[in-house]
Design a protein around this motif. Structure first.
Motif, PDB file in Angstrom:
ATOM      1  N   ARG A  44       3.829   1.242   3.208  1.00 35.70           N
ATOM      2  CA  ARG A  44       2.293   0.471   4.397  1.00 35.70           C
ATOM      3  C   ARG A  44       2.291  -0.564   3.610  1.00 35.70           C
ATOM      4  O   ARG A  44       2.035  -1.232   4.779  1.00 35.70           O
ATOM      5  CB  ARG A  44       1.336   2.009   3.797  1.00 35.70           C
ATOM      6  CG  ARG A  44       0.602   1.269   5.425  1.00 35.70           C
ATOM      7  CD  ARG A  44      -0.224   2.438   5.110  1.00 35.70           C
ATOM      8  NE  ARG A  44      -0.031   3.294   5.663  1.00 35.70           N
ATOM      9  CZ  ARG A  44      -0.587   4.320   5.671  1.00 35.70           C
ATOM     10  NH1 ARG A  44      -1.966   5.072   5.887  1.00 35.70           N
ATOM     11  NH2 ARG A  44      -0.729   6.369   6.975  1.00 35.70           N
ATOM     12  N   ALA A  45       1.751  -0.517   2.157  1.00 34.20           N
ATOM     13  CA  ALA A  45       1.586  -1.621   1.770  1.00 34.20           C
ATOM     14  C   ALA A  45       2.832  -3.105   1.620  1.00 34.20           C
ATOM     15  O   ALA A  45       1.857  -4.183   2.164  1.00 34.20           O
ATOM     16  CB  ALA A  45       1.029  -1.942  -0.034  1.00 34.20           C
ATOM     17  N   PHE A  46       3.689  -2.636   1.407  1.00 32.92           N
ATOM     18  CA  PHE A  46       4.738  -3.750   1.375  1.00 32.92           C
ATOM     19  C   PHE A  46       5.009  -4.296   3.249  1.00 32.92           C
ATOM     20  O   PHE A  46       4.752  -5.100   3.823  1.00 32.92           O
ATOM     21  CB  PHE A  46       6.056  -3.306   0.970  1.00 32.92           C
ATOM     22  CG  PHE A  46       7.478  -4.236   1.770  1.00 32.92           C
ATOM     23  CD1 PHE A  46       7.117  -4.634   0.912  1.00 32.92           C
ATOM     24  CD2 PHE A  46       7.840  -3.542   3.011  1.00 32.92           C
ATOM     25  CE1 PHE A  46       8.507  -6.064   0.809  1.00 32.92           C
ATOM     26  CE2 PHE A  46       9.386  -4.028   2.643  1.00 32.92           C
ATOM     27  CZ  PHE A  46       9.455  -5.519   2.042  1.00 32.92           C
ATOM     28  N   ILE A  47       5.005  -2.891   3.923  1.00 31.76           N
ATOM     29  CA  ILE A  47       4.872  -3.744   5.349  1.00 31.76           C
ATOM     30  C   ILE A  47       4.242  -4.094   6.011  1.00 31.76           C
ATOM     31  O   ILE A  47       3.735  -5.470   6.515  1.00 31.76           O
ATOM     32  CB  ILE A  47       4.843  -2.706   6.472  1.00 31.76           C
ATOM     33  CG1 ILE A  47       6.728  -0.836   5.987  1.00 31.76           C
ATOM     34  CG2 ILE A  47       5.135  -2.409   7.880  1.00 31.76           C
ATOM     35  CD1 ILE A  47       6.896  -0.446   6.436  1.00 31.76           C
ATOM     36  N   TYR A  48       2.051  -3.904   5.708  1.00 29.88           N
ATOM     37  CA  TYR A  48       1.790  -4.632   6.072  1.00 29.88           C
ATOM     38  C   TYR A  48       1.536  -5.741   4.789  1.00 29.88           C
ATOM     39  O   TYR A  48       1.050  -7.181   5.784  1.00 29.88           O
ATOM     40  CB  TYR A  48       0.121  -4.224   5.253  1.00 29.88           C
ATOM     41  CG  TYR A  48      -1.439  -4.492   6.032  1.00 29.88           C
ATOM     42  CD1 TYR A  48      -2.476  -4.635   6.882  1.00 29.88           C
ATOM     43  CD2 TYR A  48      -1.923  -5.919   4.748  1.00 29.88           C
ATOM     44  CE1 TYR A  48      -3.010  -5.725   7.236  1.00 29.88           C
ATOM     45  CE2 TYR A  48      -2.707  -6.591   4.969  1.00 29.88           C
ATOM     46  CZ  TYR A  48      -3.581  -6.603   6.504  1.00 29.88           C
ATOM     47  OH  TYR A  48      -4.403  -6.899   6.231  1.00 29.88           O
TER      48      TYR A  48
END
Length: 136
Positions: A44-48
């Motif tokens: 999720r952090a990578f996608i954000y």
């Protein structure tokens, strides 16, 4: 003889190891769920971060395109406001050295002549040279 004096003299004290306890099914399930949650949060952090970076790059590209559009519009204004000199064109020399001659009308890019273009392959003329009336 104490416990520490034996360790200092190079003798290893007896180490007791406890046998590993096998995990129950419930503990294995919780462990698996925790690992999946951690991986999910990392993704999720990578996608954000990816989305944020992509949005920034998209906005920068749009700004550059708008600047280019304004630059082209300014260039068109300058070209349209540039006075043109009426002159008679005797011939055109291409970059390849071919010289083409035709009748041209003043300030008309659509030349309608009955005669086909004549090509002179005899002598290549420099592209930055202006043809004079007495030159072939």
């Amino acid at each position: 003889m104490s416990y520490f004096s034996g360790a200092a003299s190079g003798l290893r004290p007896y180490q007791f190891t406890y046998p590993e306890r096998k995990l129950t099914m419930e503990e294995m399930l919780y462990k698996f769920i925790d690992e999946v949650k951690r991986e999910h949060e990392e993704m999720r952090a990578f996608i954000y971060d990816f989305k944020t970076t992509n949005d920034i790059l998209f906005k920068e590209r749009n700004n550059l395109l708008i600047e280019l559009k304004f630059g082209v519009q300014e260039l068109l204004k300058v070209i349209n406001n540039t006075p043109t000199i009426d002159c008679e064109v005797k011939g055109v020399t291409t970059r390849g050295g071919k010289t083409m001659t035709q009748d041209a009308q003043n300030n008309d890019t659509n030349v309608h002549t009955e005669e086909p273009l004549e090509e002179n392959h005899d002598e290549p003329v420099e592209s930055n040279e202006i043809l004079k009336n007495d030159q072939p």
